[in-house]
Each structure stands twice: as structure tokens, then as C-alpha cells.
Write an enzyme that holds these catalytic residues in place. Sequence first.
Site: not given
Length: 371
Positions: A12, A167, A195, A198-199, A221, A224, A262, A348-349
Site C-alpha cells: 500500500t 535510491c 532528491q 516521493s523518496g 541518507e 548510506k 533524484h 527514485n521509485t
Amino acid sequence: MTKIPVGVLGATGMVGQQYIALLADHPWFELRYVAASPRSAGKRYAEAVAGRWNATVKNIPSPAELGVWGLVVEDANDLGRARAAVQRGDLAFVFSAVELGKDETRALEAAYAAAGIPVVSNNSAHRWTPDVPMLIAEVNPGHTDIIPIQQKNRGWDRGFIVVKPNCSIQSYMTPVWALIQAGYGVRRLVVTTMQAVSGAGYPGVPSLDIIDNIVPYIGGEEEKSEEEPLKILGSIAGGRIEAAREPVISVHCNRVPVSDGHTACVSLEFGGRKPSLDEIKSIWSGFSALPQELGLPMAPERPIIIREEADRPQPRKDRDADKAMAVTLGRVRPCKVFDIRFTALSHNTVRGAAGGGILNAELLKAKGYLG
Ligand code: NAP
């Protein structure tokens, strides 16, 4: 060809919805199982996403058009329901896009794998588990070789875990790898990311924080982005993936008022021989890897696209290039501090999350890990 029945944990959410959309007419995989938090469990999928179907992505159909409207959402924490789905023939492996605490996610994904259900994850929880591969299908497809070791270490038979990286690094990892593979070692990178909102997943960044604004901090971030590339560029030794030592990377991560895509501004220093700008562009535009060779359905035809216009790439114009799976580069030019500079963009998504996860699953299927 009989399609493999798949499930999405976190179906979801922002990334989960992209999985739903991208799996709608997938030639190898059929979505038959959706799971999320106990808040959504028991609802029809349509009801569970009502009012939050990903309105920022305009190129995907509605859940009704996708045929998942009527699926009942399961509780992702309920392994019994997943096992029953396996027995019914409705589930062979899961994509994981849950948003939970790290320890809880680690335990949940391991429980699925232990139950014989392979997990293709977007979550960061297992990225530093030494025998879990962190895959970008074009960069380190050979890291899947650690899967039998992972299974042996844990006594798992059919189940295993693979993850994909953050991402924010997608746009520059493939170009950097293409240069390294062509024989040009990369010593240092300085990267500034811009970025998309939606990230941040749901409920996302409050509009009052981001409209007419830039937020120069995204928790965790930068760490990472600086460390994950080294595992991806590492090698399997002694039953684990040993991280590479180079390049040394320094990253500034910023949240900007863009819906999807991004962008990264990259300055790069070579370690030894330095190619000319023309040679670099030719390495990038000619780059092709195992997913292209195997003709994997989600693979972009050209993983790296170079734009020569002075003002590209731009998120609105370039993020959807080649199924939103290609990386678009531009402004390739000399750097006065390091050797070269360029701007890189990826969705990114899609490339950075669900599309990259599906590509990883296709690679695993092509290599015989998914039956
Ligand atoms: P999101 O929009 O917040 O969605 C989170 C999902 O997890 C929802 O389906 C939610 O279900 C479910 N969930 C929440 N609490 C749960 C619980 N206690 N038990 C089981 N399920 C639970 O997050 P997202 O942006 O899609 O991100 C999902 C994962 O992908 C994260 O690990 C994120 O770091 C990673 N990722 C995100 C992006 C991106 O661009 N957004 C990119 C790469 C990786 P309900 O709807 O029922 O609450």
C-alpha cells in the site's frame, strides 16, 4: 510460459504501489498476494489505498485497471497467511517494501526466507548483512553467487534474501562502474543530491516544509550514499562480501520540491589513467551489461543515456526515459578540482525502488534461483 505467483509486502506504500503498477502486465510474474500493516489487513486493496494512490506518478494506471482492486490485503507480519498462500500456489517469492524499524524488518525478512519464501527487498535493514547481496543488476550481478552460502549459513533451503541499494546512488553508480570496468579506476567522488519528495514515502514531507524550499538533510541518507557503493563494488571472499576501498565518497543529500526523480551533481577523480571526455561519453553511451544481454523484461535498452543539451537532465523531462529504468546524464565537463563533473538523474521509485527490485528478481529467475 506459466507465470510465477508473487507477493508484495508493503503493497500500500509509495514503493509498494509502484510494484503493483509495474507487475500489472509482467511477462514472467503474476501478482497474487498483497500485504501491509495490520491497519490495512482485511481490507480490499482499493479500500486500503483509497485517497493515497500514488498521484505523483502520472504514467501508471489506477488499481481498478490493474486488476488488484479486489485482492484482500494480508498482514505482512502473519507468516501463517503467507505459508497458506504458498501451499495454494499463490505465492513463490515476495518483494519487500515495508516501512518498519530496522530490527523488525531484518527479523521479518529472515522469517519469510526461513519459511522458504525468497525475499527481494528494497529495505535497508539487510544491506550490511555480510552474506546478503546488494544488487544493481547492471553492476554486480555476480554477487548472486553468495546466495547458496547464505542459505547454507542459515540452514535455509529455498528461501534467501537479496536487497537493492538506496535510491539516491542509482544515478551515478552505473556510470562509475562503466568507467571502472573500462579500466579507469575511480579514486574520489564528491556528490550533491537533489532528491524528490516521493523518496520520503507516506505521509511524506509536509507541504509547508518543502514548497518554496530545500531541506538540506535526509536522515541516514549521506551515510548510506557513501558506504553502499563500496559493498556493491566489493567482491565475494571467505563466505562474505568484502567491501571495496575506493572510491572515497563525500555526499550532501538535499530534499527538493520535485515529485519523482533524484538528481545528483557529481565531481569525479580518476585513480590512474584519465580518459578524455569523448572517451568517457563513448564508454557511457555504449555501456551494456548482463540484464541487456539476457533481454530481461524490465532492463532498459541503454542503461545510460547522455543528453548533450546544456540544460539537461531535468526530472520532469528525463525521469521516465526507457520505462523510467535508464539513468540520464548531462553536463559532462572538466572539473577544476577533480577530473570531470556531470549531472545524473534516475527515477527514485522505479529505477531506485520497485523497477530495480523487479529487475533483480528477473536476474534471479534467469539464473535459476526462483524456480
Ligand atoms: P511508505 O510509503 O511509508 O510505505 C510503507 C509500507 O509499509 C506500507 O505498505 C505500510 O502499510 C507498511 N507498513 C507500515 N508499518 C507496518 C507494519 N507494522 N507491519 C507491516 N507493514 C507495515 O514507504 P515507501 O516509501 O514505500 O518505502 C518502503 C521501503 O522502501 C522503505 O524501506 C524505504 O526506505 C525503501 N525505499 C523507498 C524509496 C522511495 O523512493 N520511496 C526508494 C528506495 C527504497 P500501511 O499502508 O498499512 O500502513
